[in-house]
Design an enzyme around this catalytic site. Structure first.
Site, PDB file in Angstrom:
ATOM      1  N   HIS A 144       0.811  -1.207   0.000  1.00 42.80           N
ATOM      2  CA  HIS A 144       0.000   0.000   0.000  1.00 42.80           C
ATOM      3  C   HIS A 144       0.845   1.258   0.000  1.00 42.80           C
ATOM      4  O   HIS A 144       0.383   2.322   0.377  1.00 42.80           O
ATOM      5  CB  HIS A 144      -0.968  -0.020   1.193  1.00 42.80           C
ATOM      6  CG  HIS A 144      -1.803  -1.257   1.230  1.00 42.80           C
ATOM      7  ND1 HIS A 144      -1.464  -2.348   1.976  1.00 42.80           N
ATOM      8  CD2 HIS A 144      -2.922  -1.594   0.569  1.00 42.80           C
ATOM      9  CE1 HIS A 144      -2.354  -3.307   1.778  1.00 42.80           C
ATOM     10  NE2 HIS A 144      -3.243  -2.890   0.941  1.00 42.80           N
ATOM     11  N   GLY A 145       2.114   1.102  -0.370  1.00 44.31           N
ATOM     12  CA  GLY A 145       2.932   2.272  -0.660  1.00 44.31           C
ATOM     13  C   GLY A 145       3.529   3.029   0.514  1.00 44.31           C
ATOM     14  O   GLY A 145       3.813   4.215   0.389  1.00 44.31           O
TER      15      GLY A 145
END
Lengths: 179, 473
Positions: A144-145
């Protein structure tokens, strides 16, 4: 039978309530083993600490140890990485911590600045971040970065906390004990 | 509609049985003489199709369990053993794996059918709630099942989903360790998931019996949304009418099923799940199975971890109270000109949310940047970003980006200022807001402001037209 209409609780009412309560408490006790059996068992808890030899990790590299089924990153940081981690305005961080707070001292009492030991699990939803990646060249979580810096602190993305520092100690200059 | 029983035992044996266990009477009254509205269309065959799906999953599942080993060292190999060595193992596993997807296709059609024709409205609230409960159990079962092959997606899917519970304040960590039986997803987790994966289909079967019971108490809804008035005119017998119609629906559905099993068995799956689970390496892109994607998009749309988890569960939770959110007096969207349009908008929103769930959240759909420069190292690019951010009074984290490019076999770092970006997360946010608006605002408001079209006076009239219905009478 006239006194059955009296509002006062009877001896029989008391017996019903007492029996019911006793049964409920008994049932709760009986259910507990059924619930607790799912908690980590003795064999899992027995693997709670490991010793890692770090003598052959050159500067600028890291190894991954496995502790309690989780990856632990042991990173031998370069002088540049240490500087990058130290020269940060701590108050601007989502989870403020100085670099020194995330390190440990060796048996002689000096801070082991090059050695960063963190649990390699993103504090968002538990993925393993990629090493030497992301904008701060620390870690980057592909799920999710989330972006972590060279001190394992969260800098960007959805993760709420810094990479967790496991309990560990330096047994000597070349050996650490995790757990 | 569950009126007097019309069953009369035909011979001595059935008479003898009927006095002791009236099981034939139950079957007759539920599936033979049971009156069904005569205007049911093919959207009403999905109840039967879903029962068939459950049957297929239970039968293939029990057989697969005879060959599968729920142990982290053996699970992956045992699935390959099923695929390569077990007689027809490949067929059984492909039916079971694709059967899960088919089950969800059917349940989504069944649910949207209910939403369109107002099947959740009084007196069918309990019927609807039991249905949502079955849907929840299905998602849990599918999740447990997906973990069993112990591939990379199995492991990391399980990790991400169990970590959702870690978002709960204070008790989050103990709950997670309790679910795992350790300090991460491991052998105890796999063992208990196997046990629960075996159990849950039988819970589904149990709730399904309650669901059908509730259905047979209130009677089926129908495309006109009006109740049966005269059973003699408005209904036909379940057998042969509904039985044959259901059988035809099942046959067509099985053609689609067979296409996936035989021609595209891995089309709905993820290639990464054919790589054995590795707790030390996360695959580059984790996605859940397609049927969970809209909820995954809602989870990721919220910047706060706990908030995302709560909203995701609320997206399903809102269905439980739907019967009380809808204020319309008319059931069927056929006679609701406004709701009919919002129904389709909502369907499209759900599908796009699913698409968002499969994308990387940071994928920019449209936007514009201003390039600052191209650099040989990441350090130089970051330095340029920091300098530019200071000069312009912007945040280096949020308003700038550094991207890697390969130009002539050489790695370059392009630093740029983000002027405007609309990414998948932004789209997911808008759609998530709409999803909840649809239930929490549109349902109560539409019922009050909408002017429904005039309803036919009976089911018979809606089928035959006004004239014929009177002529028949």
């Amino acid at each position: 039978m006239a006194d059955t209409h009296v509002e006062e609780p009877t001896r029989r009412d008391f017996l019903y309530v007492a029996t019911g309560s006793f049964a409920a408490v008994g049932a709760a006790f009986a259910v507990w083993p059924l619930i607790d059996q799912m908690n980590p068992d003795a064999s899992v808890l027995a693997l709670a600490s490991i010793e890692v030899d770090i003598s052959n990790v050159p500067v600028g590299q890291q190894i991954t140890a496995k502790w309690r089924g989780k990856p632990v990153f042991i990173r031998h940081r370069t002088e540049e990485e240490i500087k990058a981690a130290e020269n940060v305005d701590v108050s601007s961080l989502p989870d403020p911590q100085t670099d020194a707070e995330r390190l440990k001292k060796d048996p002689e009492g000096t801070l082991e600045r090059p050695w960063l030991v963190v649990i390699g699990i993103c504090t968002h939803l538990g993925c393993v971040p990629l090493s030497y990646a992301g904008e701060y060249d620390g870690w980057f979580c592909p799920c999710h970065g989330s972006v972590y810096d060279t001190s394992g602190r969260i800098r960007k993305g959805p993760a709420p906390l810094n990479l967790e520092v496991p309990p560990y100690e330096f047994l000597s200059d070349t050996k650490i004990k995790i757990g | 509609m569950s009126g007097e029983s019309t069953y009369t035992p035909g011979n001595g044996l059935t008479r003898w049985l009927d006095d002791r266990l009236p099981v034939l009477r139950l079957v007759n009254d539920s599936f033979v003489d049971y009156p069904t509205p005569k205007n049911l269309n093919y959207w009403w065959t999905f109840g039967g199709i879903l029962s068939m799906c459950l049957g297929i999953q239970i039968i293939t599942g029990i057989i697969l369990a005879m060959h599968y080993t729920p142990n982290v060292d053996l699970a992956f190999a045992s699935v390959e053993h099923i695929m390569r060595d077990v007689n027809y193992g490949w067929l059984l596993r492909y039916i079971h794996a694709n059967g899960a997807s088919m089950f969800f296709i059917a349940v989504y059609i069944h649910m949207f059918r209910g939403l369109y024709y107002g099947s959740y409205k009084a007196p069918r609230e309990v019927l609807w709630i039991l249905g949502v409960l079955i849907y929840l159990l299905m998602m849990a079962t599918a999740f447990f099942g997906y973990v069993l092959p112990w591939g990379q997606m199995s492991f990391w899917g399980a990790t991400v989903i169990t970590n959702l519970f870690g978002a709960i304040p204070i008790v989050g960590d103990p709950i997670r360790e309790w679910l795992w039986g350790g300090f991460s997803v491991g052998n105890p987790t796999l063992n208990r998931f196997f046990s629960l994966h075996y159990l849950f289909p039988f819970l589904i079967a149990g709730v399904t019996i309650l669901h059908v019971w509730a259905l047979h108490v209130t009677g089926q809804n129908n495309p006109s949304g009006i109740e049966v008035k005269d059973p003699a005119k408005d209904t036909v017998k379940f057998t042969p009418y509904a039985t044959v119609k259901d059988a035809f629906g099942m046959s067509v559905f099985l053609i689609l099923f067979a296409y996936f099993v035989f021609y595209n068995p891995n089309g709905l799956g993820e290639a990464a799940n054919y790589v054995e689970a590795n707790p030390l390496q996360t695959p580059a892109h984790i996605v859940p199975e397609w049927y969970l994607l809209p909820f995954y998009a809602i989870l990721r749309a919220v910047p706060d971890k706990l908030g995302g988890v709560l909203l995701m569960f609320a997206a399903i939770g809102v269905l439980f109270v739907l019967p009380w959110l809808d204020t319309s007096k008319v059931r069927s969207a056929r006679f609701r000109p406004l709701y009919r349009q919002f129904f389709w908008i909502h369907l499209v929103v759900c599908i796009i949310l699913g698409w968002c769930g499969a994308q990387l959240p940071s994928n920019v759909l449209f936007g514009s940047d201003t390039q600052i420069g191209i650099y040989d190292t990441r350090g130089e690019a970051l330095e340029a970003v920091t300098t530019a951010a200071k000069e312009q009074g912007l945040s280096p984290e949020d308003d700038f980006k550094v991207e890697e490019h390969v130009e002539d076999n050489k790695l370059e770092f392009v630093a740029s200022r983000v002027d405007f970006a609309f990414d998948v997360t932004d789209l997911s946010r808008i759609l998530t807001i709409y999803y909840f608006l649809h239930f929490l605002v549109l349902f109560p408001v539409l019922g009050l402001v909408e002017r429904p079209q005039s309803l036919p006076s009976s089911i018979s009239e809606s089928v035959l037209g006004k004239k014929a219905a009177t002529a028949e009478a």
